[in-house]
Design a protein around this motif. Structure first.
Motif, mmCIF file in Angstrom:
data_model
loop_
_atom_site.group_PDB
_atom_site.id
_atom_site.type_symbol
_atom_site.label_atom_id
_atom_site.label_comp_id
_atom_site.label_asym_id
_atom_site.label_seq_id
_atom_site.Cartn_x
_atom_site.Cartn_y
_atom_site.Cartn_z
ATOM 1 N N THR A 195 -34.825 -28.740 -23.156
ATOM 2 C CA THR A 195 -35.279 -29.769 -24.095
ATOM 3 C C THR A 195 -35.220 -31.144 -23.428
ATOM 4 O OG1 THR A 195 -34.469 -28.504 -25.998
ATOM 5 C CG2 THR A 195 -34.814 -30.883 -26.309
ATOM 6 N N THR A 253 -40.878 -29.328 -29.877
ATOM 7 C CA THR A 253 -42.262 -29.600 -29.474
ATOM 8 C C THR A 253 -42.370 -30.731 -28.446
ATOM 9 O OG1 THR A 253 -42.622 -31.172 -31.278
ATOM 10 C CG2 THR A 253 -43.104 -28.852 -31.732
ATOM 11 N N THR A 254 -41.264 -31.399 -28.148
ATOM 12 C CA THR A 254 -41.306 -32.527 -27.217
ATOM 13 C C THR A 254 -41.615 -32.037 -25.811
ATOM 14 O OG1 THR A 254 -39.678 -33.707 -28.584
ATOM 15 C CG2 THR A 254 -40.039 -34.518 -26.341
ATOM 16 N N ARG A 255 -42.485 -32.769 -25.128
ATOM 17 C CA ARG A 255 -42.922 -32.360 -23.787
ATOM 18 C C ARG A 255 -42.813 -33.551 -22.824
ATOM 19 N NH1 ARG A 255 -42.385 -28.378 -26.074
ATOM 20 N NH2 ARG A 255 -43.872 -26.705 -26.555
ATOM 21 N N LEU A 290 -45.120 -35.261 -20.224
ATOM 22 C CA LEU A 290 -46.523 -35.339 -19.833
ATOM 23 C C LEU A 290 -46.713 -36.515 -18.892
ATOM 24 C CD1 LEU A 290 -48.177 -34.797 -23.357
ATOM 25 C CD2 LEU A 290 -47.723 -33.084 -21.584
ATOM 26 N N THR A 301 -43.640 -36.455 -28.062
ATOM 27 C CA THR A 301 -43.544 -35.492 -29.158
ATOM 28 C C THR A 301 -44.871 -35.509 -29.894
ATOM 29 O OG1 THR A 301 -41.179 -35.930 -29.407
ATOM 30 C CG2 THR A 301 -42.271 -34.797 -31.218
#
Length: 537
Positions: A481, A521-523, A525, A531
């Protein structure tokens, strides 16, 4: 610098730009020699009340010089801002600023008229002015003394004839009650008010607001006066005892008085009617004098660090205050906004109740008080305790919250967009909140799959809470996470790190750090913590 000030950047010949834009610009920062700037602006100077501020910065960026418009246009404040951004030295030569004396034309809430230059010059030479305050209006402590001297300063709402060596300070002590028929001509009502003031020898500068019946508040003749409008329902006005009641008015609008009742009601407890009802064909006017202003507390959030994240509303609230209250580092954070005429009251961290009581005490005398804190005063700040203390003291003060950029928002902006969906803010400080309650909130937020922004994560005296919180979150989140760690957001020693919950090292965190734990759902990028909201890109 351009990125940190709300200024337009123009490249070109300074003289051409300044001459072309002189009348529609509030301030110029010129990167050229003071001599060159002087030759450019000298022919353009008209009146210090309307001329823009001019600040010069040398080519090496060593000095920010306030050239003209120091007080009236804000060049001194602008020079301080520019110097802070560039790491330069501010050069301010205004006599009062240079010597630490209060500037008579910068006293909060007071309009100055008279021989400001003469009184100030005498004061600088050691001749203290005689101070008179017949109204007993709240004023800086140095104006409360009756000092012997060849010059004088008087606080009054009466018109004073210009005289050498005398300054008049007009307080906002008057309220005009206005009654107007539908569609009343604005020039007629304005003229009626102006004549009422003139006949009574009252200064228009002391007129603070107008008051009227609620159904008349939007009448163009009233709004055109250019003053704040306060309105009351007919029932409230009918309860006010007035010298000139009218049965005809009562039958028409439900109260026997509009102008007199509105003026007295708006002026507050102890008000006196100094101009009884006067009428024209389409309007009525009465004027009341406040016994003293209603105290005002502004709870001001300064943002995370540099002035760029400080809102104009925050700056305005501090500049208008008679007293600024805060923890010493917070006062230092807004020192460029505080002048010698204002009082500063400091107290140690942890003395929030003391600060709130100090603010209420000062405001209860009719003064304007700004209570400053970093971030937003309503988020783990002074706002809640100030409201509680004011309610306990039953103090007749108005309180406003001036929002600021809180740490979670400043941190999120540096990380990317981690708060793009539902999120929670939780403080890990168990000084005022039992740890068991913090654990319950952490578990609830984790189970709800919310992004979590952690305030007060770790200090010298609280080192185990953050590791414990991470352990709780690892029961609900995978080790991969994303975690964002920002220390000193918006300050020179700012540090931004993105890691994972599994690799997060709590020992890298301090009290100036905000930690954001992602949701499922946090990524990451392109190096940013994001998020998604759920849109289909």
């Amino acid at each position: 610098m351009a990125a940190q000030l709300p200024f337009e950047t123009v490249h070109g010949r300074a003289g051409d730009v300044v001459r072309e834009r002189w009348r529609d610009i509030s301030g110029f920062v010129l990167f050229l020699a003071v001599g060159a700037a002087t030759r450019i602006v000298a022919p353009l100077l008209g009146d210090k009340a309307t001329d823009p501020a001019v600040v010069c910065v040398d080519e090496a960026g060593r000095f920010a010089v306030a050239v003209c418009g120091g007080h009236a246009a804000g060049a001194n404040d602008l020079a301080l801002q520019v110097a802070e951004i560039l790491g330069a030295e501010p050069v301010i030569t205004t006599a009062t600023d240079a010597t630490g004396l209060p500037a008579l034309d910068r006293l909060p809430g007071l309009t100055v008229r008279g021989d400001v230059a003469g009184v100030t010059a005498a004061w600088l030479n050691g001749a203290l002015p005689t101070a008179a305050n017949p109204l007993g209006w709240p004023a800086p402590a140095w104006l409360g003394n009756d000092l012997s001297g060849s010059t004088a300063v008087t606080i009054t709402d009466r018109v004073a004839a210009p005289a050498k060596g005398h300054v008049t300070l007009h307080p906002p002590s008057l309220v005009a009650g206005i009654g107007a028929s539908a569609g009343a001509p604005a020039p007629e009502v304005a003229g009626l008010l102006a004549q009422a003031l003139a006949d009574a020898g009252l200064a228009p500068e002391s007129l603070a607001e107008v008051a009227t019946l609620d159904r008349k508040a939007a009448e163009p003749a009233i709004t055109a006066l250019g003053l704040p409008v306060r309105s009351f329902v007919a029932g409230a006005l009918a309860a006010v005892d007035v010298p000139s009641p009218s049965a005809i008015v009562a039958a028409a609008v439900g109260t026997p008085s509009v102008c007199e009742a509105a003026a007295l009601l708006a002026a507050g407890e102890g008000a006196e009617l100094v101009v009884a009802k006067r009428a024209s064909a389409h309007g009525t006017v009465a004027i009341a004098r406040r016994r003293r202003p209603r105290g005002h507390i502004s709870l001001v959030g300064l943002g995370p660090g540099t002035p760029i994240h400080r809102t104009p509303a925050a700056a305005m609230a501090i500049r208008r205050a008679d007293v600024v209250v805060g923890y010493a580092p917070y006062l230092a954070q807004c020192a460029d906004l505080i002048n010698a005429a204002q009082e500063s009251v400091t107290s140690p961290i942890g003395d929030e109740v003391v600060r709130a009581k100090q603010a209420v005490t000062e405001a209860s005398t009719g003064r304007r008080v700004a209570v400053v804190c970093s971030g937003d005063s309503g988020v783990y700040g002074m706002a809640s305790i100030a409201f509680e203390v004011a309610a306990t003291e039953a103090a007749p003060v108005d309180i406003e919250v001036v929002p600021g950029v809180t740490a979670a928002l400043a941190t999120a902006a540096l990380l990317g967009a981690p708060l793009g969906h539902d999120h929670a803010i939780i403080s890990l400080s168990d000084l005022l909140t039992p740890w068991i309650s913090i654990v319950r909130r952490l578990r609830a937020a984790a189970e709800a799959d919310l992004v979590i922004a952690m305030y007060n994560p770790r200090s010298n005296g609280r080192q185990w809470q953050l590791p414990a919180a991470c352990s709780i979150l690892l029961e609900h989140r995978v080790p991969s996470t994303p975690v964002g760690i920002v220390t000193a957001a918006g300050r020179p020693d700012e540090n931004v790190t993105i890691t994972t919950l599994g690799d997060f090292d709590p020992t890298t965190v301090g009290m100036t750090t905000c930690v954001i734990i992602g949701s499922s759902t946090t990524r990451i990028l392109a190096g940013h913590m994001v998020t998604p909201r759920g849109y289909d890109p």
